[in-house]
Motif scaffolding. Structure first.
Motif, PDB file in Angstrom:
ATOM      1  N   GLN A  49       0.829  -1.190   0.000  1.00  0.00           N
ATOM      2  CA  GLN A  49       0.000   0.000   0.000  1.00  0.00           C
ATOM      3  C   GLN A  49       0.875   1.256   0.000  1.00  0.00           C
ATOM      4  O   GLN A  49       2.077   1.192   0.252  1.00  0.00           O
ATOM      5  CB  GLN A  49      -0.922  -0.019   1.209  1.00  0.00           C
ATOM      6  CG  GLN A  49      -1.925  -1.151   1.184  1.00  0.00           C
ATOM      7  CD  GLN A  49      -2.859  -1.072  -0.009  1.00  0.00           C
ATOM      8  OE1 GLN A  49      -3.675  -0.160  -0.118  1.00  0.00           O
ATOM      9  NE2 GLN A  49      -2.736  -2.022  -0.923  1.00  0.00           N
ATOM     10  N   TRP A  66      -8.812  -8.129   8.229  1.00  0.00           N
ATOM     11  CA  TRP A  66      -9.030  -6.684   8.253  1.00  0.00           C
ATOM     12  C   TRP A  66      -8.149  -5.999   9.292  1.00  0.00           C
ATOM     13  O   TRP A  66      -7.995  -6.466  10.420  1.00  0.00           O
ATOM     14  CB  TRP A  66     -10.507  -6.367   8.544  1.00  0.00           C
ATOM     15  CG  TRP A  66     -11.428  -6.782   7.435  1.00  0.00           C
ATOM     16  CD1 TRP A  66     -12.349  -7.795   7.466  1.00  0.00           C
ATOM     17  CD2 TRP A  66     -11.498  -6.218   6.128  1.00  0.00           C
ATOM     18  NE1 TRP A  66     -12.992  -7.887   6.258  1.00  0.00           N
ATOM     19  CE2 TRP A  66     -12.493  -6.933   5.410  1.00  0.00           C
ATOM     20  CE3 TRP A  66     -10.829  -5.175   5.483  1.00  0.00           C
ATOM     21  CZ2 TRP A  66     -12.832  -6.647   4.102  1.00  0.00           C
ATOM     22  CZ3 TRP A  66     -11.162  -4.879   4.168  1.00  0.00           C
ATOM     23  CH2 TRP A  66     -12.151  -5.605   3.492  1.00  0.00           C
ATOM     24  N   ARG A  70      -6.497  -1.677  10.130  1.00  0.00           N
ATOM     25  CA  ARG A  70      -6.635  -0.270   9.769  1.00  0.00           C
ATOM     26  C   ARG A  70      -5.269   0.383   9.589  1.00  0.00           C
ATOM     27  O   ARG A  70      -4.349   0.150  10.372  1.00  0.00           O
ATOM     28  CB  ARG A  70      -7.453   0.493  10.816  1.00  0.00           C
ATOM     29  CG  ARG A  70      -8.948   0.333  10.586  1.00  0.00           C
ATOM     30  CD  ARG A  70      -9.796   1.174  11.503  1.00  0.00           C
ATOM     31  NE  ARG A  70     -11.184   1.146  11.012  1.00  0.00           N
ATOM     32  CZ  ARG A  70     -12.225   1.595  11.698  1.00  0.00           C
ATOM     33  NH1 ARG A  70     -12.054   2.117  12.900  1.00  0.00           N
ATOM     34  NH2 ARG A  70     -13.436   1.534  11.177  1.00  0.00           N
ATOM     35  N   ARG A 128      -8.012   4.164   6.997  1.00  0.00           N
ATOM     36  CA  ARG A 128      -8.394   3.252   5.922  1.00  0.00           C
ATOM     37  C   ARG A 128      -8.503   1.843   6.483  1.00  0.00           C
ATOM     38  O   ARG A 128      -7.712   1.435   7.329  1.00  0.00           O
ATOM     39  CB  ARG A 128      -7.338   3.255   4.811  1.00  0.00           C
ATOM     40  CG  ARG A 128      -7.361   4.480   3.926  1.00  0.00           C
ATOM     41  CD  ARG A 128      -6.301   4.368   2.841  1.00  0.00           C
ATOM     42  NE  ARG A 128      -4.972   4.702   3.321  1.00  0.00           N
ATOM     43  CZ  ARG A 128      -3.851   4.398   2.677  1.00  0.00           C
ATOM     44  NH1 ARG A 128      -3.906   3.708   1.546  1.00  0.00           N
ATOM     45  NH2 ARG A 128      -2.682   4.763   3.170  1.00  0.00           N
ATOM     46  N   THR A 129      -9.490   1.089   6.020  1.00  0.00           N
ATOM     47  CA  THR A 129      -9.694  -0.289   6.463  1.00  0.00           C
ATOM     48  C   THR A 129      -9.342  -1.220   5.304  1.00  0.00           C
ATOM     49  O   THR A 129      -9.928  -1.138   4.224  1.00  0.00           O
ATOM     50  CB  THR A 129     -11.151  -0.507   6.910  1.00  0.00           C
ATOM     51  OG1 THR A 129     -11.484   0.454   7.930  1.00  0.00           O
ATOM     52  CG2 THR A 129     -11.337  -1.905   7.479  1.00  0.00           C
ATOM     53  N   TYR A 130      -8.374  -2.099   5.547  1.00  0.00           N
ATOM     54  CA  TYR A 130      -7.754  -2.878   4.470  1.00  0.00           C
ATOM     55  C   TYR A 130      -7.540  -4.323   4.925  1.00  0.00           C
ATOM     56  O   TYR A 130      -7.324  -4.597   6.110  1.00  0.00           O
ATOM     57  CB  TYR A 130      -6.409  -2.234   4.101  1.00  0.00           C
ATOM     58  CG  TYR A 130      -5.560  -3.083   3.192  1.00  0.00           C
ATOM     59  CD1 TYR A 130      -5.811  -3.125   1.817  1.00  0.00           C
ATOM     60  CD2 TYR A 130      -4.513  -3.855   3.697  1.00  0.00           C
ATOM     61  CE1 TYR A 130      -5.035  -3.917   0.983  1.00  0.00           C
ATOM     62  CE2 TYR A 130      -3.743  -4.655   2.874  1.00  0.00           C
ATOM     63  CZ  TYR A 130      -4.014  -4.679   1.515  1.00  0.00           C
ATOM     64  OH  TYR A 130      -3.258  -5.476   0.692  1.00  0.00           O
ATOM     65  N   GLY A 169      -6.217  -8.663  -0.439  1.00  0.00           N
ATOM     66  CA  GLY A 169      -5.296  -7.929  -1.287  1.00  0.00           C
ATOM     67  C   GLY A 169      -4.225  -8.767  -1.941  1.00  0.00           C
ATOM     68  O   GLY A 169      -3.672  -8.391  -2.981  1.00  0.00           O
ATOM     69  N   HIS A 194     -10.343  -3.217   0.092  1.00  0.00           N
ATOM     70  CA  HIS A 194     -10.549  -1.934   0.761  1.00  0.00           C
ATOM     71  C   HIS A 194     -12.031  -1.733   1.060  1.00  0.00           C
ATOM     72  O   HIS A 194     -12.862  -1.845   0.168  1.00  0.00           O
ATOM     73  CB  HIS A 194     -10.060  -0.781  -0.120  1.00  0.00           C
ATOM     74  CG  HIS A 194      -8.578  -0.764  -0.328  1.00  0.00           C
ATOM     75  ND1 HIS A 194      -7.713  -0.105   0.519  1.00  0.00           N
ATOM     76  CD2 HIS A 194      -7.813  -1.339  -1.280  1.00  0.00           C
ATOM     77  CE1 HIS A 194      -6.476  -0.269   0.093  1.00  0.00           C
ATOM     78  NE2 HIS A 194      -6.502  -1.015  -0.992  1.00  0.00           N
ATOM     79  N   ARG A 195     -12.341  -1.452   2.312  1.00  0.00           N
ATOM     80  CA  ARG A 195     -13.708  -1.090   2.668  1.00  0.00           C
ATOM     81  C   ARG A 195     -13.825   0.433   2.585  1.00  0.00           C
ATOM     82  O   ARG A 195     -12.951   1.151   3.072  1.00  0.00           O
ATOM     83  CB  ARG A 195     -14.057  -1.584   4.072  1.00  0.00           C
ATOM     84  CG  ARG A 195     -14.150  -3.110   4.167  1.00  0.00           C
ATOM     85  CD  ARG A 195     -14.792  -3.520   5.484  1.00  0.00           C
ATOM     86  NE  ARG A 195     -16.112  -2.944   5.637  1.00  0.00           N
ATOM     87  CZ  ARG A 195     -17.238  -3.498   5.172  1.00  0.00           C
ATOM     88  NH1 ARG A 195     -17.181  -4.660   4.528  1.00  0.00           N
ATOM     89  NH2 ARG A 195     -18.385  -2.901   5.350  1.00  0.00           N
ATOM     90  N   THR A 196     -14.898   0.912   1.988  1.00  0.00           N
ATOM     91  CA  THR A 196     -15.009   2.344   1.725  1.00  0.00           C
ATOM     92  C   THR A 196     -16.274   2.964   2.312  1.00  0.00           C
ATOM     93  O   THR A 196     -16.643   4.082   1.954  1.00  0.00           O
ATOM     94  CB  THR A 196     -14.982   2.612   0.208  1.00  0.00           C
ATOM     95  OG1 THR A 196     -16.029   1.867  -0.434  1.00  0.00           O
ATOM     96  CG2 THR A 196     -13.640   2.192  -0.385  1.00  0.00           C
ATOM     97  N   ASP A 252     -15.672   2.959   7.680  1.00  0.00           N
ATOM     98  CA  ASP A 252     -14.433   2.272   7.327  1.00  0.00           C
ATOM     99  C   ASP A 252     -13.326   3.217   6.875  1.00  0.00           C
ATOM    100  O   ASP A 252     -12.148   2.931   7.044  1.00  0.00           O
ATOM    101  CB  ASP A 252     -14.674   1.287   6.176  1.00  0.00           C
ATOM    102  CG  ASP A 252     -15.830   0.345   6.436  1.00  0.00           C
ATOM    103  OD1 ASP A 252     -15.823  -0.268   7.517  1.00  0.00           O
ATOM    104  OD2 ASP A 252     -16.720   0.238   5.583  1.00  0.00           O
ATOM    105  N   GLN A 253     -13.723   4.326   6.275  1.00  0.00           N
ATOM    106  CA  GLN A 253     -12.765   5.227   5.653  1.00  0.00           C
ATOM    107  C   GLN A 253     -13.174   6.665   5.972  1.00  0.00           C
ATOM    108  O   GLN A 253     -14.208   7.145   5.501  1.00  0.00           O
ATOM    109  CB  GLN A 253     -12.763   4.990   4.127  1.00  0.00           C
ATOM    110  CG  GLN A 253     -11.763   5.801   3.355  1.00  0.00           C
ATOM    111  CD  GLN A 253     -11.736   5.378   1.891  1.00  0.00           C
ATOM    112  OE1 GLN A 253     -11.170   4.352   1.546  1.00  0.00           O
ATOM    113  NE2 GLN A 253     -12.364   6.162   1.027  1.00  0.00           N
TER     114      GLN A 253
END
Length: 357
Positions: free
Chosen positions: A27, A311, A313, A327-329, A334, A344-346, A350-351
């Motif tokens: 990332q 998950w 952050r 950001r939650t990833y 991935g 990615h949660r959006t 989450d973001q």
């Protein structure tokens, strides 16, 4: 001919390296002058089943691979790194590991970060007693002694003995510096901290050496899921203790320099919103205190699922010295080209950005 072979070899190495980086799904910061902290939610769902343990390893391996890429200053963990602190009887309906096997799995996962980056664990209710904090007994200092990670040596500025009177990182403070953010202090405490622990924390951050630091306070139990209400009371037998609202009244609200509280602990099967919470309140000085709960253990199929789908952050501290991008990833999604679009949660929970005033 040798030149041609060398050229082909170089092309192969470059392609292989690019492929490896693509698979690792490194990332990036939104600003090259930012730094980050990585937040891990309660990992007990990974350690309690042997089949889930590699997912915890994947998370810490991904973090180690991104230390430079994300300029990671530290890794934060909300606690409950095991399901039961001291038990040899395996309840196959909820786990298939003994307590020792779970402690060893958690220790091995964090071993990937040893001597590379500091990690700060806020010990949870499952780290105490036999199964659920019946008392203050814990194996935490055995598996996470200060000497195991050299990255702690120059930044750990204070520690307070645990419930058994032992030196331990259960109650500890870590100092960080950044040219844009100045001095930061991350302070973590035992589950349901005693009054003397809260007094130690309060006295420490009010000292002349730290009163101008920006302080992040970590404790396992503080907010409820979704509603973000502070916890008033729980049924655990461990004593003496303080729950969320008492911690707020005794330490957080009166302190001028605590700008963020991070916790885990609560959650229930359902939407992602049932595993997170966030609220902002004013302290006694009129400053905003951002409070964030993050606990992913039931997101990979419920209480007996895979432990959380990987998950985590990414908290990016921007060079403006006041904005944190959340950001939650998931490195689990991935790592594969076929699932990378899910990594990615959006959503709104989450973001989001935290602005420190």
């Amino acid at each position: 001919m040798k030149c041609l072979l060398f050229f082909i070899s170089c092309l192969f190495c470059v392609s292989l390296n690019s492929f490896a980086q693509d698979r690792a799904d490194q990332q990036h910061l939104t600003d090259q002058n930012s730094f980050s902290m990585i937040l891990l939610g309660d990992p007990q769902g990974y350690t309690k089943y042997d089949i889930n343990q590699p997912l915890f390893d994947l998370c810490t391996a991904w973090i180690a691979d991104n230390i430079d890429q994300l300029n990671i200053k530290t890794v934060l963990c909300t606690g409950d790194i095991v399901e039961q602190n001291e038990n040899i009887v395996r309840n196959r309906k909820m786990l298939n590991q003994t307590s020792r096997e779970m402690w060893e799995a958690a220790s091995n996962a964090f071993k990937r970060l040893d001597n590379k980056v500091p990690y700060i664990i806020s010990a949870g209710n499952h780290e105490y007693g036999y199964q659920r904090s019946e008392n203050g007994m814990t194996h935490f200092p055995e598996y996470f002694p200060f000497e195991r990670n050299s990255a702690w040596r120059d930044i750990c500025v204070s520690a307070y003995p645990n419930r058994n009177g032992l030196a331990s990182l259960e109650n500890a403070a870590f100092e960080f510096a950044d040219p844009n953010w100045g001095k930061l202090l991350v302070l973590t405490t035992e589950f349901a901290p005693r009054d003397e622990v809260l007094n130690w924390a309060k006295n420490l951050i009010s000292q002349s050496s730290y009163k101008d630091h920006k302080v992040i306070f970590m404790t396992h139990s503080f907010l409820k899921e979704r509603t973000a209400e502070r916890i008033q009371e729980e049924t655990y037998a461990i004593t003496p203790r303080n729950w969320g609202e008492a911690i707020w009244q005794k330490l957080i609200k009166p302190s001028e320099n605590i700008f963020m509280v991070i916790c885990g602990h609560t959650g229930k099967p359902g939407d992602f919103e049932d595993s997170v919470a966030y609220r902002v309140d004013k302290n006694s000085s009129g400053k905003d205190v951002h409070q964030m709960m993050f606990n992913i253990q039931i997101l990979g199929g419920g209480w007996e699922g895979n432990g959380g789908d990987g998950w985590l952050r990414i908290l990016e501290f921007l060079p403006d010295g006041k904005t944190i991008k959340v950001r939650t990833y998931s490195p689990l999604f991935g790592i594969s080209p076929s699932t990378k679009h899910l990594a990615h949660r959006t959503g709104a929970c989450d973001q989001f950005d935290i602005v420190v005033k």
